[in-house]
Design a protein around this motif. Structure first.
Motif, PDB file in Angstrom:
ATOM      1  N   LEU A  84      26.031 -10.152  56.168  1.00 47.56           N
ATOM      2  CA  LEU A  84      26.113  -9.645  54.799  1.00 47.56           C
ATOM      3  C   LEU A  84      25.145  -8.488  54.590  1.00 47.56           C
ATOM      4  O   LEU A  84      23.963  -8.578  54.921  1.00 47.56           O
ATOM      5  N   LEU A  85      25.666  -7.380  54.064  1.00 49.42           N
ATOM      6  CA  LEU A  85      24.856  -6.183  53.866  1.00 49.42           C
ATOM      7  C   LEU A  85      23.769  -6.414  52.814  1.00 49.42           C
ATOM      8  O   LEU A  85      23.942  -7.181  51.877  1.00 49.42           O
ATOM      9  N   GLU A  88      20.433  -2.806  49.013  1.00 51.40           N
ATOM     10  CA  GLU A  88      20.241  -1.350  49.002  1.00 51.40           C
ATOM     11  C   GLU A  88      21.507  -0.607  49.436  1.00 51.40           C
ATOM     12  O   GLU A  88      21.910   0.376  48.817  1.00 51.40           O
ATOM     13  N   ILE A  89      22.143  -1.099  50.486  1.00 56.04           N
ATOM     14  CA  ILE A  89      23.356  -0.447  50.998  1.00 56.04           C
ATOM     15  C   ILE A  89      24.501  -0.611  50.009  1.00 56.04           C
ATOM     16  O   ILE A  89      25.248   0.336  49.726  1.00 56.04           O
ATOM     17  N   LEU A  90      24.668  -1.804  49.469  1.00 55.30           N
ATOM     18  CA  LEU A  90      25.757  -2.064  48.527  1.00 55.30           C
ATOM     19  C   LEU A  90      25.601  -1.228  47.262  1.00 55.30           C
ATOM     20  O   LEU A  90      26.588  -0.695  46.733  1.00 55.30           O
ATOM     21  N   LYS A 113      35.207 -18.227  53.898  1.00 51.61           N
ATOM     22  CA  LYS A 113      34.521 -18.147  52.609  1.00 51.61           C
ATOM     23  C   LYS A 113      33.038 -17.928  52.863  1.00 51.61           C
ATOM     24  O   LYS A 113      32.512 -18.303  53.917  1.00 51.61           O
ATOM     25  N   LEU A 114      32.374 -17.314  51.904  1.00 54.74           N
ATOM     26  CA  LEU A 114      30.922 -17.227  51.972  1.00 54.74           C
ATOM     27  C   LEU A 114      30.322 -18.597  51.691  1.00 54.74           C
ATOM     28  O   LEU A 114      30.849 -19.364  50.882  1.00 54.74           O
ATOM     29  N   LYS A 121      22.897 -14.635  47.606  1.00 52.63           N
ATOM     30  CA  LYS A 121      22.378 -13.324  48.018  1.00 52.63           C
ATOM     31  C   LYS A 121      23.218 -12.192  47.448  1.00 52.63           C
ATOM     32  O   LYS A 121      22.683 -11.221  46.901  1.00 52.63           O
ATOM     33  N   VAL A 122      24.535 -12.316  47.553  1.00 52.08           N
ATOM     34  CA  VAL A 122      25.398 -11.232  47.074  1.00 52.08           C
ATOM     35  C   VAL A 122      25.391 -11.169  45.548  1.00 52.08           C
ATOM     36  O   VAL A 122      25.571 -10.090  44.965  1.00 52.08           O
TER      37      VAL A 122
END
Length: 323
Positions: A84-85, A88-90, A113-114, A121-122
């Protein structure tokens, strides 16, 4: 038998067409159904065009065996793999898309699924995106449960994406590691918690026109009004690597039939559009009124700048639609 013009008038009057009527329309002359579908689109949606972008938020090592997918761990495809990115990148990519006129940004992740830790986190990343940009956020995180979906909504997600991919009949030919009913339950859970849902499929998975119509009818019954229409991009190393690439005429016929069936929807050209010679222009004159712009998950797409020029030429305006 009714003419295409009669079917068009029936739709414009607010009636819903049956499967039998859709099958008749699907076999009518292409130019006639495309012109009628475009009139239906103008009547229900005006010149609004829902343009979105996606980011591959977690790549590869997927436990599922979907035969079209480069990210499945079952197949020997050559793709970049990463977890998972970071936020900052997202956020950086969200800002990039917003600055170019995109109004909706979707984070897509591999895996069935996550897990709960990944969802937490996301969600932090999504809160930051919503704080630092005005872009709408869509999430495509697999077969989540209701508690996870509530977390996403609370974090600022307005739409969840979960493709049915094909008809119930054809789905076991495409994937056997999860079921059609699991997909539908996730969609229903998202709707229950008040999230908008985007769901469609991939054309070119060995399905028939009847399968496509069955899928569109299932989507209509679920009350979904954002329908991605992907065209298979055969990826070397997947079981579908030798499937034929669809022509422009194939795709125009499909989106026209979908417009007759779900007249007020955002019918969204998605993956595979870059394989079309005109990048989807004829489809945007045949009932489609939405698109994913920029790169896809593991394949190149069409630049946002190029898409904005296409919209301007066709008289469309970028707008959040069916939000």
């Amino acid at each position: 038998m009714k003419s295409i013009q009669q079917y068009k008038e029936k739709v414009l009057d607010g009636a819903l067409l049956s499967k039998e009527e859709a099958m008749i329309i699907a076999n009518a002359p292409l130019e006639e159904i495309c012109a009628a579908a475009n009139e239906i689109r103008e009547h229900f949606c005006g010149n609004n065009f829902d343009i979105c972008s996606i980011i591959n938020g977690k790549s590869g090592r997927c436990s599922e065996n979907c035969k079209y997918c480069a990210q499945s761990s079952f197949y020997g495809t050559q793709i970049e793999q990463y977890p998972l990115l970071d936020t900052e990148i997202l956020v950086e990519q969200a800002k990039y898309n917003e600055e170019r006129g995109v109004l909706r940004y979707s984070i897509v992740t591999s895996a069935k699924k996550l897990n709960n830790q990944e969802v937490d986190k996301v969600c932090e990343s999504i809160r930051t995106i919503r704080k630092k940009t005005g872009i709408a956020v869509c999430a495509s995180f697999g077969l989540l449960d209701e508690k996870q979906l509530i977390k996403l909504k609370d974090a600022g997600v307005s739409r969840v994406h979960n493709n049915l991919e094909t008809s119930r009949r054809n789905f076991p030919n495409v994937c056997t590691t999860h079921s059609y009913d699991e997909k539908i339950e996730t969609i229903k859970a998202a709707l229950r918690v008040g999230l908008n849902v985007c769901s469609g499929g991939i054309m070119g998975l060995g399905e028939t026109m009847e399968d496509r119509i069955d899928m569109a009818l299932t989507i209509r019954e679920l009350g979904i009004r954002s329908i991605p229409v992907n065209m298979l991009n055969p990826i070397p190393g997947t079981p579908y690597e030798n499937n034929k690439i669809f022509t422009n005429d194939h795709m125009c016929r499909i989106v026209a039939v979908f417009r007759f069936l779900v007249p007020n929807a955002s019918i969204r050209l998605a993956g595979g559009r870059g394989l079309l010679e005109d990048k989807g222009v004829k489809c945007f004159q045949s009932g489609a009124n939405a698109a994913i712009s920029g790169d896809m998950l593991t394949t190149l797409g069409i630049s946002i700048e190029q898409d904005m020029k296409i919209l301007d030429r066709l008289g469309y305006k970028a707008a959040l639609w069916n939000e």
